[in-house]
Design a protein around this motif. Structure first.
Motif, PDB file in Angstrom:
ATOM      1  N   ILE A 376      -2.550   4.824   1.515  1.00  0.00           N
ATOM      2  CA  ILE A 376      -1.718   3.928   0.712  1.00  0.00           C
ATOM      3  C   ILE A 376      -0.379   4.584   0.384  1.00  0.00           C
ATOM      4  N   GLY A 377      -0.426   5.845  -0.039  1.00  0.00           N
ATOM      5  CA  GLY A 377       0.813   6.540  -0.364  1.00  0.00           C
ATOM      6  C   GLY A 377       1.700   6.762   0.843  1.00  0.00           C
ATOM      7  N   ASP A 378       1.101   7.157   1.958  1.00  0.00           N
ATOM      8  CA  ASP A 378       1.894   7.452   3.150  1.00  0.00           C
ATOM      9  C   ASP A 378       2.480   6.184   3.767  1.00  0.00           C
ATOM     10  N   ILE A 379       1.734   5.076   3.716  1.00  0.00           N
ATOM     11  CA  ILE A 379       2.263   3.811   4.240  1.00  0.00           C
ATOM     12  C   ILE A 379       3.462   3.367   3.398  1.00  0.00           C
ATOM     13  N   THR A 380       3.370   3.552   2.089  1.00  0.00           N
ATOM     14  CA  THR A 380       4.497   3.219   1.223  1.00  0.00           C
ATOM     15  C   THR A 380       5.726   4.038   1.582  1.00  0.00           C
ATOM     16  N   ALA A 381       5.526   5.344   1.789  1.00  0.00           N
ATOM     17  CA  ALA A 381       6.651   6.204   2.154  1.00  0.00           C
ATOM     18  C   ALA A 381       7.204   5.832   3.523  1.00  0.00           C
ATOM     19  N   VAL A 388      11.872  -1.267   5.504  1.00  0.00           N
ATOM     20  CA  VAL A 388      11.170  -2.547   5.447  1.00  0.00           C
ATOM     21  C   VAL A 388      10.671  -2.716   4.023  1.00  0.00           C
ATOM     22  N   PRO A 389      10.306  -3.939   3.614  1.00  0.00           N
ATOM     23  CA  PRO A 389       9.915  -4.175   2.218  1.00  0.00           C
ATOM     24  C   PRO A 389       8.750  -3.292   1.778  1.00  0.00           C
ATOM     25  N   VAL A 390       8.821  -2.824   0.538  1.00  0.00           N
ATOM     26  CA  VAL A 390       7.734  -2.035  -0.044  1.00  0.00           C
ATOM     27  C   VAL A 390       7.042  -2.817  -1.153  1.00  0.00           C
ATOM     28  N   GLU A 394       3.895  -9.034   3.000  1.00  0.00           N
ATOM     29  CA  GLU A 394       4.013  -8.251   4.240  1.00  0.00           C
ATOM     30  C   GLU A 394       3.616  -6.801   4.004  1.00  0.00           C
ATOM     31  N   PHE A 395       4.086  -6.242   2.916  1.00  0.00           N
ATOM     32  CA  PHE A 395       3.749  -4.855   2.604  1.00  0.00           C
ATOM     33  C   PHE A 395       2.252  -4.713   2.340  1.00  0.00           C
ATOM     34  N   ASP A 396       1.664  -5.642   1.592  1.00  0.00           N
ATOM     35  CA  ASP A 396       0.224  -5.586   1.338  1.00  0.00           C
ATOM     36  C   ASP A 396      -0.575  -5.649   2.636  1.00  0.00           C
ATOM     37  N   SER A 397      -0.103  -6.453   3.586  1.00  0.00           N
ATOM     38  CA  SER A 397      -0.814  -6.552   4.862  1.00  0.00           C
ATOM     39  C   SER A 397      -0.696  -5.249   5.651  1.00  0.00           C
ATOM     40  N   ARG A 398       0.427  -4.547   5.486  1.00  0.00           N
ATOM     41  CA  ARG A 398       0.564  -3.248   6.166  1.00  0.00           C
ATOM     42  C   ARG A 398      -0.424  -2.230   5.580  1.00  0.00           C
ATOM     43  N   ILE A 399      -0.587  -2.253   4.259  1.00  0.00           N
ATOM     44  CA  ILE A 399      -1.563  -1.362   3.638  1.00  0.00           C
ATOM     45  C   ILE A 399      -2.974  -1.717   4.096  1.00  0.00           C
TER      46      ILE A 399
END
Length: 591
Positions: A376-381, A388-390, A394-399
């Motif tokens: 979770i932390g690394d995907i945010t970084a 791209v949006p944090v 879209e961001f939740d789907s990336r996590i």
């Protein structure tokens, strides 16, 4: 209830350079347009070089050139057309930045279990190949239906989790203590561990079944996960992982070896480090060993001070190369691992008996929770440096996709004879410096990792690295993990309640780290336990003797049961007033 974590959104960034927009034309417009675009890319200068400043990337920053201001190169977004040379260069740099972190865990696993040279070299190759293959999956972002995805769709590469490394040391210690793995005790009380490849197979088998926990967690809404595992918890876990690895591996290797020689026995093969059969064995902590490790450490510092951007993110590798060059010239390197390593290798050249070790189930479940927290932390970084949006769907789907890919990767990596993987954070630094977040560069990185793994002799070279050189480098590498944990903790506002939670967690974490034997005799008074009860007690002991596990559990529990404090907006206003008063005072003094 208010959230005590600080969310800092990245400011708006400039759009990618438009000089490559003509390469975007025709995307998806049919086979002919596609072939035409590939033809232009392969046959034109712009297709190979583009508008990137390669001198900025590769020239060193010498003291007399620092005053010259160079314009930063254009930023290349996730799916922008990338010049071929830049894709190769950035992919190679990502691979180099990962290399030390990928080869370190299998080397430490093999050393802890006293495995032979060919097996150890295979484990390094399998780690490189497995990470290359599963990084491709992590970068893919494949839709699964109903809004779920597999992968982040970012330049997210994966490597062997250091959380597994820290926990495995406790699991292996328990296996040797209860007789699962062979060991002999000399007349002076020195315990010598025998080779135990079956222990590694048990670690892999346990990892496979525990991977389903992270797979399940990937379908939990990210906002709930972030509420259960806020920066207070994740930062504590990451900090303790790095600190425990420094003490259990990095510094010990710097002194000559993290095996039985570190206790400086008076007899047996480990009287000297790494053992008495080495080319130039010496007692643990000898000045020669300390000097070799310090040379590698200083090489990292000098690379950061004077090196070009291309080398700065590969400074760990520079330290290894410089240290090995000096150690080889001084006769400290044993080349037998290079001779015995095959020229070409692949997965399953060597295999392990996959079995489940019940006492390791509870600790490995905790490992997968920590891997999910890291993800979770690394995907945010990664999203932040990729512009791209944090926040948002879209961001939740990336996590969700990243955690799912990590969970599936943990299951598949065990089939690849590799321990659980997690997203690597250091590649975010590569993106930030090179200004290239393009997934094409990530795919080239995966190709290089697979190539490094297939070249078996290269694994033999890595295995021949002297312990002091490896220790000087890994001590710095593990210290960067500690720094990452501190950085995550910095996102906390640190109310009285947060300070209390952190203090309680670190009480157990650092106490366990500094006095490792405090919980090892906790259940000695239990007489004649049956097999099931003994396994349960061993499992609890492993958790209690692993600093990051016990610290993380305490942090999670207290964070959930202690009520949040209301954050008073007047505090922010007061801080602003103080800042204004300070500015007025400075101006008055200047006048």
């Amino acid at each position: 209830m208010s959230d005590s974590s600080i969310k800092v959104q990245p400011r708006a960034m400039a759009s990618p350079d438009a000089s490559h927009s003509h390469l975007e034309a025709g995307r998806g417009a049919g086979v002919r347009a596609r072939l035409g675009r590939y033809h232009r890319k392969l046959t034109t200068r712009d297709g190979w070089l583009g508008g990137y400043d390669y001198a900025w990337l590769c020239l060193p920053r010498l003291p007399w050139t620092r005053s010259r201001v160079r314009r930063a190169p254009p930023f290349y977004a996730l799916d922008a057309e990338l010049p071929l040379l830049l894709a190769l260069a950035c992919g190679f740099q990502h691979a180099l930045a990962m290399l030390a972190g990928l080869i370190t865990p299998p080397i430490i696993f093999a050393s802890s279990l006293n495995l032979d040279g060919p097996t150890s070299a295979y484990m390094i190759s399998a780690s490189l190949i497995g990470c290359g293959i599963l990084s491709l999956v992590q970068m893919s972002r494949m839709p699964l239906g109903k809004g779920y995805f597999l992968g982040t769709g970012l330049l997210s590469v994966v490597g062997t989790s250091f959380a597994t490394l820290s926990t495995a040391n406790s699991i292996f210690d328990a296996m040797y203590a209860n007789g699962t793995c062979p060991s002999t005790t000399a007349s002076d009380g020195t315990v010598t561990r025998g080779a135990c490849p079956d222990a590694y197979g048990m670690l892999l088998g346990t990892s496979m079944i525990c991977a389903f926990l992270e797979i399940f967690m990937s379908f939990v809404p990210p906002r709930i996960l972030q509420r259960i595992f806020p920066p207070m918890v994740t930062g504590t876990v990451i900090l303790m992982i790095g600190a425990s690895l420094i003490g259990s591996s990095g510094i010990l290797d710097w002194g000559g070896g993290s095996n039985d020689c570190s206790s400086r026995p008076t007899s047996g093969p480990f009287m000297l480090c790494p053992d008495t059969s080495a080319p130039r064995p010496l007692p643990w902590g000898s000045p020669e060993f300390i000097g070799l490790g310090f040379l590698s450490f200083v090489s990292i510092l000098l690379t950061e001070l004077f090196g070009p951007p291309f080398l700065k993110n590969a400074s760990i590798l520079v330290g290894l190369i410089v240290g090995c060059a000096v150690a080889g010239g001084a006769g400290y390197i044993d080349g037998s691992s290079i001779k015995t390593a095959p020229a070409i290798t692949f997965l399953w050249v060597k295999t392990f008996k996959i079995r489940v070790y019940p006492p390791a189930i509870l600790p490995m479940l905790a490992v997968y929770i920590s891997v999910a927290m890291e993800a979770i932390g690394d995907i945010t970084a990664s999203a932040e440096v990729s512009r791209v949006p944090v926040d948002g769907e879209e961001f939740d789907s990336r996590i969700q996709g990243g955690v799912l890919s990590d969970g599936l990767g943990g299951f598949i990596s065990a089939l690849f004879t590799v321990t659980p993987l997690s997203i690597f954070a250091q590649n975010n630094g590569v993106i930030a410096i090179t200004r290239c977040a393009n997934r094409t560069a990530g795919r080239f990185c995966c190709a290089f990792l697979i190539l490094f793994g297939v070249l078996g002799k290269l694994s033999g070279v890595f295995l021949a690295i002297p312990n002091p050189v490896l220790g000087g480098v890994t001590t710095f590498l593990f210290a960067t993990v500690v720094t990452s944990g501190i950085r995550v903790l910095a996102y906390t506002r640190f109310t009285r309640r947060d300070r209390f939670v952190l203090a309680a967690a670190l009480s157990f974490g650092f106490g366990d780290l500094l006095v490792p034997s405090i919980f090892t005799h906790l259940f000695d008074g239990v007489t004649n336990p049956n097999k099931g009860l003994q396994g349960f007690l061993d499992s609890i002991t492993i958790v209690l003797t692993t600093p990051f596990l016990i610290a993380g559990i305490v942090a999670v529990v207290l964070n959930l049961i202690l009520p949040q404090e209301e954050i008073d907006d007047d505090d922010d206003v007061e801080a602003e007033v103080i800042d204004v008063d300070a500015d007025h005072e400075k101006k008055h003094i200047a006048a």
